[in-house]
Design an enzyme around this catalytic site. Structure first.
Site, PDB file in Angstrom:
ATOM      1  CE1 TYR A 141      -2.986  -3.048   0.172  1.00 14.35           C
ATOM      2  CE2 TYR A 141      -3.756  -2.325   2.321  1.00 14.35           C
ATOM      3  CZ  TYR A 141      -3.825  -3.204   1.253  1.00 14.35           C
ATOM      4  OH  TYR A 141      -4.728  -4.228   1.278  1.00 14.35           O
ATOM      5  CE  LYS A 180       1.144 -17.872  -1.974  1.00 14.55           C
ATOM      6  NZ  LYS A 180       0.247 -19.029  -1.751  1.00 14.55           N
ATOM      7  CG  ASP A 188      -2.167 -20.203   0.442  1.00 13.17           C
ATOM      8  OD1 ASP A 188      -1.319 -19.928   1.316  1.00 13.17           O
ATOM      9  OD2 ASP A 188      -1.934 -21.001  -0.478  1.00 13.17           O
ATOM     10  CG  ASP A 238      -6.895  -4.232   4.226  1.00  9.91           C
ATOM     11  OD1 ASP A 238      -7.858  -4.113   5.008  1.00  9.91           O
ATOM     12  OD2 ASP A 238      -6.821  -3.635   3.132  1.00  9.91           O
ATOM     13  CG  ASP A 266     -12.243  -6.279   6.821  1.00  8.41           C
ATOM     14  OD1 ASP A 266     -11.819  -5.662   7.817  1.00  8.41           O
ATOM     15  OD2 ASP A 266     -12.887  -5.752   5.906  1.00  8.41           O
TER      16      ASP A 266
END
Ligand code: NAD
Length: 361
Positions: free
Chosen positions: A147, A196, A228, A252, A256
């Protein structure tokens, strides 16, 4: 007695209503546990635009910097109807939030996801999974990664192309890993670092640095998990997690997901910390302009954020435990705001919920 300095940002929408209740509960905790808080109110977001024309002033930043912590409601209005959204993006309410995070160097975002036994019916997971309960905390890196990396869009040989860059250096990784291990020590001493590393270089560095930090915390168990797999484990067996440590974008998305499995948006607290004890504490939800001023908003997310403030910025762990226990007791006694109400419970408004919790602290 000199009070400990707290900056308070009521903000917009339901913000002022829920912050008022959090202050009520903090004051009750102060009486019980022997501390005093000295609040300075600060305007931010739409409330600041209305008075100063900008969502965040230098003066507001100074007040925050001169405090031990910031307690915030939420900011923003209805993007379709509010005049704040006619302004250019850097003058809109949300720019104030990004601005204060940057000015205060808040690089670690904490979001607990806890399943209250009394609210288990709201949990969207199958009962054989939810019955184990869960109590986890997601620690997300907030100022680096995808980001904040270099990005551009261009056309090459008539073909449009867009590039985003994911970059981390070892210092950025180390400082958040240290936070995660420190906080794990205030909990169940388990860290699950999510990356990852089978694909990304940034994740391989992440894993290596987290391993180095772990050496200083022999009492904390470290596990690595691919993102994942983590997304799957959060709905398959959320009880396995204590502290989940991860980079900005993964955090992020996962935070959620974790908040969704609790099923109760009005119950979710959050904190953003920098390298010192300083932190900004706010509910995970927004300013809910649709229900503002009606005395129906659930103040519990803000009250639990205030409890985190006592624990992480002021080292008043006992008082934080007291507030959390009072929240559990109020739920056990059957009190609910509309968003978490179910058959057989007593429906109360924002103010009465605050009163009930303050009484039980
Ligand atoms: P929201 O979280 O404000 O509301 C989503 C839904 O949940 C609404 O129906 C709302 O009534 C309900 N809800 C939220 N909090 C509640 C509470 N405490 N009690 C009862 N019901 C509650 O999200 P949104 O509608 O997408 O956004 C509204 C505004 O909030 C926007 O301006 C957005 O930018 C802003 N926002 C701010 C923050 C922040 O300050 N950190 C975070 C998210 C959204």
């Amino acid at each position: 007695m000199m009070g400990r300095k707290i900056a308070v940002i009521p903000g917009d929408g339901i913000g002022p209503e829920i912050v008022r209740e959090a202050q009520k509960v903090l004051d009750a905790a102060g009486k019980k546990f022997g501390f005093e808080l000295d609040y300075t109110e600060v305007l931010m977001g739409g409330a600041s635009i209305d008075v100063h024309g900008v969502p965040l002033t230098e003066e507001a930043i100074e007040t925050a910097k001169n405090s031990e912590a910031v307690l915030m409601g939420s900011i923003g209005g209805d993007a379709k109807t509010s005049p704040w959204y006619q302004l250019p993006p850097q003058r809109r309410p949300e720019a104030g939030l990004l601005g204060i995070r940057k000015a205060l160097n808040l690089f670690a975002n904490l979001r607990p996801a806890y399943l209250y036994e009394e609210l288990r019916a709201a949990c969207p997971l199958r009962e054989d999974i939810s019955k184990a309960g869960f109590d986890m905390l997601i620690m997300r890196e907030l100022t680096g990664g995808l980001y904040f990396g270099e990005r551009y869009t261009k056309t090459e040989d008539g073909i449009r192309k867009a590039v985003d860059t994911l970059e981390y250096n070892e210092n950025e990784i180390r400082r958040i890993a240290v936070k995660a291990f420190d906080i794990a020590r205030k909990r169940r001493c388990k860290v699950c670092s999510v990356d990852k590393a089978n694909v990304l270089d940034s994740s391989r560095l992440w894993r290596a640095v987290v391993e180095e930090v772990a050496k200083d915390y022999p009492d904390v168990t470290l596990e690595h998990m691919l993102v994942d797999n983590c997304a799957m484990q959060l709905v398959r067996d959320p009880a396995q997690f204590d502290v989940i440590l991860t980079e900005n974008m993964f955090g992020d998305i996962l935070s959620d997901e974790a908040s969704m499995v609790t099923g109760s948006i009005g119950m979710l607290s959050s904190a953003s910390l920098n390298e010192t004890k300083f932190g900004l504490y706010e509910p995970s939800h927004g300013s809910a302009p649709d229900i503002a001023g009606k005395n129906i908003a659930n103040p519990i997310a803000t009250i639990l954020s205030a409890a985190m403030m006592l624990r992480y910025s002021l080292d008043l762990d006992e008082a934080a435990d007291g507030i959390e226990a009072a929240v559990r007791q109020v739920l056990a006694d059957g009190y609910r705001t509309g968003d978490i109400w179910s058959e057989g419970c007593i429906k109360v408004g924002t103010v009465e919920m605050g009163d009930q919790i303050a009484q039980r602290v």
